[in-house]
Design a protein around this motif. Structure first.
Motif, mmCIF file in Angstrom:
data_model
loop_
_atom_site.group_PDB
_atom_site.id
_atom_site.type_symbol
_atom_site.label_atom_id
_atom_site.label_comp_id
_atom_site.label_asym_id
_atom_site.label_seq_id
_atom_site.Cartn_x
_atom_site.Cartn_y
_atom_site.Cartn_z
ATOM 1 N N MET A 1 9.806 10.243 12.871
ATOM 2 C CA MET A 1 10.231 8.955 12.338
ATOM 3 C C MET A 1 9.000 8.169 11.903
ATOM 4 S SD MET A 1 12.715 6.172 14.137
ATOM 5 C CE MET A 1 11.595 5.978 15.534
ATOM 6 N N LEU A 2 9.064 7.546 10.726
ATOM 7 C CA LEU A 2 7.926 6.855 10.156
ATOM 8 C C LEU A 2 8.187 5.351 10.117
ATOM 9 C CD1 LEU A 2 7.388 9.284 7.139
ATOM 10 C CD2 LEU A 2 6.261 9.367 9.359
ATOM 11 N N ALA A 3 7.126 4.586 10.094
ATOM 12 C CA ALA A 3 7.241 3.133 10.011
ATOM 13 C C ALA A 3 6.186 2.612 9.038
ATOM 14 C CB ALA A 3 7.074 2.501 11.388
ATOM 15 N N PRO A 4 6.418 2.762 7.736
ATOM 16 C CA PRO A 4 5.415 2.343 6.748
ATOM 17 C C PRO A 4 5.197 0.838 6.766
ATOM 18 C CG PRO A 4 7.502 2.815 5.670
ATOM 19 C CD PRO A 4 7.652 3.240 7.105
ATOM 20 N N GLN A 5 3.948 0.428 6.739
ATOM 21 C CA GLN A 5 3.581 -0.988 6.688
ATOM 22 C C GLN A 5 2.589 -1.150 5.545
ATOM 23 O OE1 GLN A 5 4.757 -3.481 8.573
ATOM 24 N NE2 GLN A 5 6.008 -2.267 9.953
ATOM 25 N N ILE A 6 3.091 -1.512 4.377
ATOM 26 C CA ILE A 6 2.243 -1.644 3.194
ATOM 27 C C ILE A 6 2.226 -3.108 2.769
ATOM 28 C CG2 ILE A 6 1.828 -0.872 0.831
ATOM 29 C CD1 ILE A 6 3.496 1.601 1.454
ATOM 30 N N ASP A 7 1.031 -3.663 2.636
ATOM 31 C CA ASP A 7 0.903 -5.053 2.205
ATOM 32 C C ASP A 7 1.391 -5.160 0.757
ATOM 33 O OD1 ASP A 7 0.189 -7.622 1.541
ATOM 34 O OD2 ASP A 7 -1.831 -7.481 2.377
ATOM 35 N N PRO A 8 2.407 -5.986 0.487
ATOM 36 C CA PRO A 8 2.919 -6.111 -0.895
ATOM 37 C C PRO A 8 1.910 -6.739 -1.847
ATOM 38 C CG PRO A 8 3.944 -7.739 0.543
ATOM 39 C CD PRO A 8 3.180 -6.806 1.422
ATOM 40 N N VAL A 9 0.871 -7.368 -1.304
ATOM 41 C CA VAL A 9 -0.174 -7.957 -2.150
ATOM 42 C C VAL A 9 -1.284 -6.934 -2.345
ATOM 43 C CG1 VAL A 9 -1.883 -9.791 -2.367
ATOM 44 C CG2 VAL A 9 0.359 -10.290 -1.370
ATOM 45 N N ALA A 10 -1.496 -6.556 -3.588
ATOM 46 C CA ALA A 10 -2.518 -5.549 -3.890
ATOM 47 C C ALA A 10 -3.912 -6.154 -3.887
ATOM 48 C CB ALA A 10 -2.231 -4.903 -5.245
ATOM 49 N N LEU A 11 -4.001 -7.408 -4.380
ATOM 50 C CA LEU A 11 -5.315 -8.040 -4.512
ATOM 51 C C LEU A 11 -5.150 -9.555 -4.416
ATOM 52 C CD1 LEU A 11 -8.359 -7.616 -5.134
ATOM 53 C CD2 LEU A 11 -7.783 -7.814 -7.563
ATOM 54 N N GLN A 12 -5.961 -10.172 -3.599
ATOM 55 C CA GLN A 12 -5.929 -11.632 -3.436
ATOM 56 C C GLN A 12 -7.192 -12.215 -4.037
ATOM 57 O OE1 GLN A 12 -3.243 -13.196 -1.495
ATOM 58 N NE2 GLN A 12 -3.959 -15.073 -2.498
ATOM 59 N N LEU A 13 -7.042 -13.027 -5.067
ATOM 60 C CA LEU A 13 -8.174 -13.685 -5.708
ATOM 61 C C LEU A 13 -8.026 -15.184 -5.499
ATOM 62 C CD1 LEU A 13 -8.219 -11.656 -9.049
ATOM 63 C CD2 LEU A 13 -9.705 -11.337 -7.062
ATOM 64 N N ASN A 147 7.594 -3.121 -1.265
ATOM 65 C CA ASN A 147 8.131 -4.419 -0.858
ATOM 66 C C ASN A 147 9.003 -4.319 0.390
ATOM 67 O OD1 ASN A 147 6.944 -6.091 -2.707
ATOM 68 N ND2 ASN A 147 8.822 -6.641 -3.774
ATOM 69 N N GLY A 148 9.370 -3.089 0.766
ATOM 70 C CA GLY A 148 10.251 -2.906 1.910
ATOM 71 C C GLY A 148 11.636 -3.451 1.656
ATOM 72 N N GLU A 149 12.131 -3.303 0.410
ATOM 73 C CA GLU A 149 13.445 -3.805 0.032
ATOM 74 C C GLU A 149 14.321 -2.641 -0.432
ATOM 75 O OE1 GLU A 149 12.755 -6.479 -3.215
ATOM 76 O OE2 GLU A 149 11.931 -4.910 -4.511
ATOM 77 N N LEU A 150 15.609 -2.911 -0.535
ATOM 78 C CA LEU A 150 16.574 -1.899 -0.984
ATOM 79 C C LEU A 150 16.499 -0.640 -0.122
ATOM 80 C CD1 LEU A 150 16.208 -2.213 -4.869
ATOM 81 C CD2 LEU A 150 17.567 -3.597 -3.304
ATOM 82 N N TRP A 151 16.402 -0.857 1.171
ATOM 83 C CA TRP A 151 16.273 0.273 2.093
ATOM 84 C C TRP A 151 17.581 1.035 2.217
ATOM 85 C CZ3 TRP A 151 15.118 -4.819 3.802
ATOM 86 C CH2 TRP A 151 16.225 -5.501 4.333
ATOM 87 N N GLY A 152 17.498 2.195 2.872
ATOM 88 C CA GLY A 152 18.650 3.072 3.004
ATOM 89 C C GLY A 152 19.507 2.767 4.216
ATOM 90 N N ARG A 153 20.535 3.554 4.354
ATOM 91 C CA ARG A 153 21.442 3.407 5.486
ATOM 92 C C ARG A 153 20.803 4.023 6.738
ATOM 93 N NH1 ARG A 153 27.337 4.790 2.621
ATOM 94 N NH2 ARG A 153 26.851 3.713 0.642
ATOM 95 N N VAL A 154 21.340 3.657 7.863
ATOM 96 C CA VAL A 154 20.822 4.164 9.138
ATOM 97 C C VAL A 154 20.950 5.686 9.179
ATOM 98 C CG1 VAL A 154 21.164 4.167 11.635
ATOM 99 C CG2 VAL A 154 21.383 2.030 10.342
ATOM 100 N N ALA A 155 19.893 6.342 9.648
ATOM 101 C CA ALA A 155 19.847 7.806 9.684
ATOM 102 C C ALA A 155 19.464 8.284 11.077
ATOM 103 C CB ALA A 155 18.843 8.321 8.658
#
Length: 263
Positions: A1-13, A147-155
């Protein structure tokens, strides 16, 4: 089981944040720009059927059609009550909330208006954009995933070892449906259309393949994607995505009938 944590901001200026979601749209438009030109040059249509200046103008219209159509469709059909209460957030496109069906209709309409005014062969050009549209979809689904949106159903992780926990979806493992859609609606459909781009098919055939191929892939993936919370199932086990994709099936069949009658 995976738990991806990706910052939706690629670059902060400083106060300016560049989001991955927005970058995915840039990559999508850049890919379309280049690969449509490749097709036109392969068929010796670049500089004859359409000139660089006309192509730039057409592309600008298409981008506006995708963004305006995609956003307005989402606002009107997916979450109208929320945006009535928070109207300023209609403009917060970097937070997600774009409808493919709306973006597609917006680009089709914008392209038709421009081609009509400029005297360009609309269907022939739409055929070429249909070849590369799935690649743009693939980038869009990557943006949804980040963005961690539109995720899937429980598996069940025992049956779906690649199930993931998404930060905004609770602690239950789910299907990474964004990646399913990226693979089927995006990469697979693009590969099919790209490697058959030189086939001597009747004008409009690639449009029909795109419509039917996308609809089939989307309807399949909807079985693993969690319905939008504010909508749920429209009726029985039918989601809004399935319903709107079914209209694309009808449109694809209509295009094939039109091709047959014309030929």
């Amino acid at each position: 089981m995976l738990a991806p944590q990706i910052d939706p901001v690629a670059l902060q200026l400083g106060p300016i944040a560049i989001h991955w979601y927005g970058l995915m749209y840039v990559f999508a438009f850049m890919s379309a720009w280049k690969l449509v030109q490749v097709q036109l040059k392969e068929q010796h249509l670049w500089g004859t059927m359409i000139h660089p200046e006309s192509f730039e103008n057409l592309f600008t219209w298409l981008i506006l059609g995708v963004i305006l159509g995609g956003r307005l469709w989402y606002v009107l059909f997916y979450n109208p009550s929320y945006y009535l209460e928070h109207p300023i957030e209609v403009f917060y496109v970097w937070n997600g909330g774009m409808s493919f069906h709306g973006g597609f209709l917006g680009s089709v309409l914008a392209g038709y208006i421009y081609c009509k005014r400029a005297g360009l062969p609309y269907v022939e050009l739409l055929d070429r954009f249909a070849v590369v549209a799935p690649l743009g979809l693939a980038f869009g689904r990557i943006g949804n995933f980040i963005n961690g949106e539109l995720w899937g159903r429980v598996a069940d992780p025992a049956q779906v070892p690649w199930a993931m926990i998404f930060p905004h979806a609770g602690n239950l493992p789910r299907h990474p449906s964004q990646l399913y859609e990226m693979a089927l609606e995006g990469l697979l459909l693009f590969i099919i259309l790209w490697f058959t781009r030189k086939r001597d098919w009747a004008v409009g055939t690639r449009i029909a393949i795109f419509l039917l191929g996308y609809a089939a892939a989307r309807i399949f993936c909807e079985n693993y994607r969690e319905p939008d919370e504010q909508l749920g199932f429209i009726f029985a086990n039918i989601t809004m995505g399935m319903l709107q994709s079914s209209a694309m099936v009808v449109a694809g069949i209509a295009v094939l009938v039109w091709i047959k009658r014309k030929g």
